[in-house]
Scaffold this motif. Structure first.
Motif, PDB file in Angstrom:
ATOM      1  N   UNK A   1      13.941   5.881  -0.350  1.00 19.58           N
ATOM      2  CA  UNK A   1      15.336   5.627   0.006  1.00 19.58           C
ATOM      3  C   UNK A   1      15.472   5.205   1.469  1.00 19.58           C
ATOM      4  N   UNK A   2      14.541   5.644   2.335  1.00 12.72           N
ATOM      5  CA  UNK A   2      14.573   5.230   3.740  1.00 12.72           C
ATOM      6  C   UNK A   2      14.394   3.724   3.863  1.00 12.72           C
ATOM      7  N   UNK A   3      13.553   3.153   3.004  1.00 13.39           N
ATOM      8  CA  UNK A   3      13.208   1.742   3.093  1.00 13.39           C
ATOM      9  C   UNK A   3      14.103   0.871   2.210  1.00 13.39           C
ATOM     10  N   UNK A   4      14.472   1.402   1.053  1.00 17.25           N
ATOM     11  CA  UNK A   4      15.268   0.640   0.091  1.00 17.25           C
ATOM     12  C   UNK A   4      16.749   0.682   0.419  1.00 17.25           C
ATOM     13  N   UNK A   5      17.182   1.775   1.044  1.00 18.18           N
ATOM     14  CA  UNK A   5      18.575   1.883   1.452  1.00 18.18           C
ATOM     15  C   UNK A   5      19.469   2.600   0.472  1.00 18.18           C
ATOM     16  N   UNK A   6      18.941   2.989  -0.678  1.00 15.19           N
ATOM     17  CA  UNK A   6      19.702   3.737  -1.671  1.00 15.19           C
ATOM     18  C   UNK A   6      18.722   4.490  -2.558  1.00 15.19           C
ATOM     19  N   UNK A   7      19.177   5.492  -3.285  1.00 14.87           N
ATOM     20  CA  UNK A   7      18.264   6.281  -4.120  1.00 14.87           C
ATOM     21  C   UNK A   7      17.619   5.436  -5.216  1.00 14.87           C
ATOM     22  N   UNK A   8      16.346   5.742  -5.503  1.00 11.05           N
ATOM     23  CA  UNK A   8      15.649   5.092  -6.593  1.00 11.05           C
ATOM     24  C   UNK A   8      14.913   6.179  -7.412  1.00 11.05           C
ATOM     25  N   UNK A   9      14.511   5.806  -8.605  1.00 18.60           N
ATOM     26  CA  UNK A   9      13.729   6.708  -9.448  1.00 18.60           C
ATOM     27  C   UNK A   9      12.409   6.023  -9.772  1.00 18.60           C
ATOM     28  N   UNK A  10      11.326   6.589  -9.274  1.00 17.93           N
ATOM     29  CA  UNK A  10      10.021   5.969  -9.426  1.00 17.93           C
ATOM     30  C   UNK A  10       9.251   6.548 -10.628  1.00 17.93           C
ATOM     31  N   UNK A  11       8.224   5.802 -11.027  1.00 19.85           N
ATOM     32  CA  UNK A  11       7.316   6.248 -12.091  1.00 19.85           C
ATOM     33  C   UNK A  11       5.903   6.306 -11.516  1.00 19.85           C
TER      34      UNK A  11
ATOM     35  N   UNK B   1      13.755  -5.754  -0.655  1.00 20.48           N
ATOM     36  CA  UNK B   1      15.216  -5.700  -0.505  1.00 20.48           C
ATOM     37  C   UNK B   1      15.772  -7.076  -0.152  1.00 20.48           C
ATOM     38  N   UNK B   2      15.099  -7.774   0.753  1.00 20.98           N
ATOM     39  CA  UNK B   2      15.560  -9.111   1.142  1.00 20.98           C
ATOM     40  C   UNK B   2      15.355 -10.120   0.013  1.00 20.98           C
ATOM     41  N   UNK B   3      14.259  -9.986  -0.728  1.00 23.04           N
ATOM     42  CA  UNK B   3      14.013 -10.889  -1.862  1.00 23.04           C
ATOM     43  C   UNK B   3      15.071 -10.676  -2.940  1.00 23.04           C
TER      44      UNK B   3
ATOM     45  N   UNK C   1       0.822  -1.216   0.000  1.00 24.27           N
ATOM     46  CA  UNK C   1       0.000   0.000   0.000  1.00 24.27           C
ATOM     47  C   UNK C   1       0.850   1.256   0.000  1.00 24.27           C
ATOM     48  N   UNK C   2       2.120   1.124   0.332  1.00 20.22           N
ATOM     49  CA  UNK C   2       2.995   2.298   0.376  1.00 20.22           C
ATOM     50  C   UNK C   2       4.449   1.927   0.187  1.00 20.22           C
ATOM     51  N   UNK C   3       5.256   2.296   1.183  1.00 18.90           N
ATOM     52  CA  UNK C   3       6.703   2.116   1.090  1.00 18.90           C
ATOM     53  C   UNK C   3       7.217   0.861   1.783  1.00 18.90           C
ATOM     54  N   UNK C   4       6.491   0.387   2.803  1.00 22.65           N
ATOM     55  CA  UNK C   4       7.032  -0.647   3.676  1.00 22.65           C
ATOM     56  C   UNK C   4       7.443  -1.908   2.955  1.00 22.65           C
TER      57      UNK C   4
END
Length: 287
Positions: A273-283, A21-23, A12-15
């Motif tokens: 980035x808080x959840x993924x651990x590095x910068x991302x670019x979303x669409x 990340x683990x997958x 539903x969001x970022x979590x």
């Protein structure tokens, strides 16, 4: 099945990014498409019917992006929507070549993989579950854990303030300590014999350090990401018909990752980035 089919990850969001990340760490060779329904979050306070409707719509969108397997990296969606999608929608909308083969599309959740193993961590037979109000009220963990480990005593605690604290970045500061301690103390007061504590919300790993600082010695803290990742590896090995266990890319070559959101791509990219651990670019996507 198309061996180039990406794995879909929905939240539903970022979590759900903490699970993804683990997958990805376990299966780096695959392509992934992540979809966060940020425009309609939070799911935790919504009815079963609404969560089901939203989840099915997002799952079908990921199917439309080429995903043949989707993981609901969301406890609320897993609790309120997964069973209907698996039992009613997939056989009707995506039938396989034979009834015995099952549907041609699959959707997995995060509750069952956790319930299947949680009893292995508890020597005392008492476990605690920290979750959103929606997940607690669904009683999905009580049912699923009871199915695999009927001898366990399971105590749930709803933590409604934790997700807003995390998504507003307040989890990094001392003000969050009060809300973390409040729920840990309340849970352990209700059952002092708890020796295993499950973070049953994909946001909660961001509070792991604060939780560990409060927990008594001897209490095991479990996050779902590694458990779900290990379960998915096993699932793909048992279902070679999905053509995913060998990986769509050359050995040693990481797959592609796409990040989609139903809300602002800029806001998602910043928060993710808080959840993924590095910068991302979303669409941004529109259904």
């Amino acid at each position: 099945m198309d061996t180039l089919s990406p794995i879909g990850i929905f939240d539903s969001g970022y979590g759900g990014l903490t699970v993804m990340r683990e997958i990805v760490n376990a299966l780096p060779q695959h392509d992934y498409v992540y979809l966060g329904d940020n425009a309609r979050t939070p799911y935790g306070t919504r009815s079963f019917e609404t969560v089901y409707d939203y989840t099915l719509e997002c799952v079908q969108y990921l199917f439309g992006q080429g995903c043949e397997l989707v993981v609901l990296a969301c406890n609320t969606a897993s609790a309120k929507a997964l069973r209907n999608i698996q039992q009613l929608d997939l056989p009707r909308l995506y039938p396989g070549p034979t009834p015995e083969s099952g549907p041609s599309r699959r959707v997995l959740g995060v509750i069952r993989p956790t319930a299947e193993v949680i009893g292995q961590y508890s020597a005392a037979g008492h476990v605690g579950v920290l979750a959103t109000s929606g997940t607690v009220s669904s009683e999905s963990y009580l049912v699923e854990i009871g199915h695999f480990f009927p001898e366990l005593t399971v105590t749930q605690e709803a933590c409604p303030m934790w997700v807003p604290l995390i998504e507003n970045g307040e989890h990094r500061f001392g003000g969050a300590d009060y809300f973390v301690k409040q729920h840990i103390d309340r849970l352990l007061t209700r059952d002092p014999l708890i020796d295993t504590l499950l973070l049953a919300c994909t946001h909660y790993p961001l509070l792991e350090n604060k939780i560990r600082a409060i927990l008594p010695t001897g209490v095991t803290l479990l996050s779902q990401g590694p458990i779900v990742a290990a379960s998915l590896v096993d699932y793909l090995a048992r279902h070679p018909e999905f053509g995913l266990s060998a990986g769509p890319t050359l050995a040693g070559q990481p797959g592609q990752r796409r990040f989609l959101t139903t809300d602002s791509a800029r806001d998602f990219s910043r928060q993710a980035s808080l959840f993924w651990g590095e910068p991302i670019e979303a669409e941004k996507v529109v259904f």
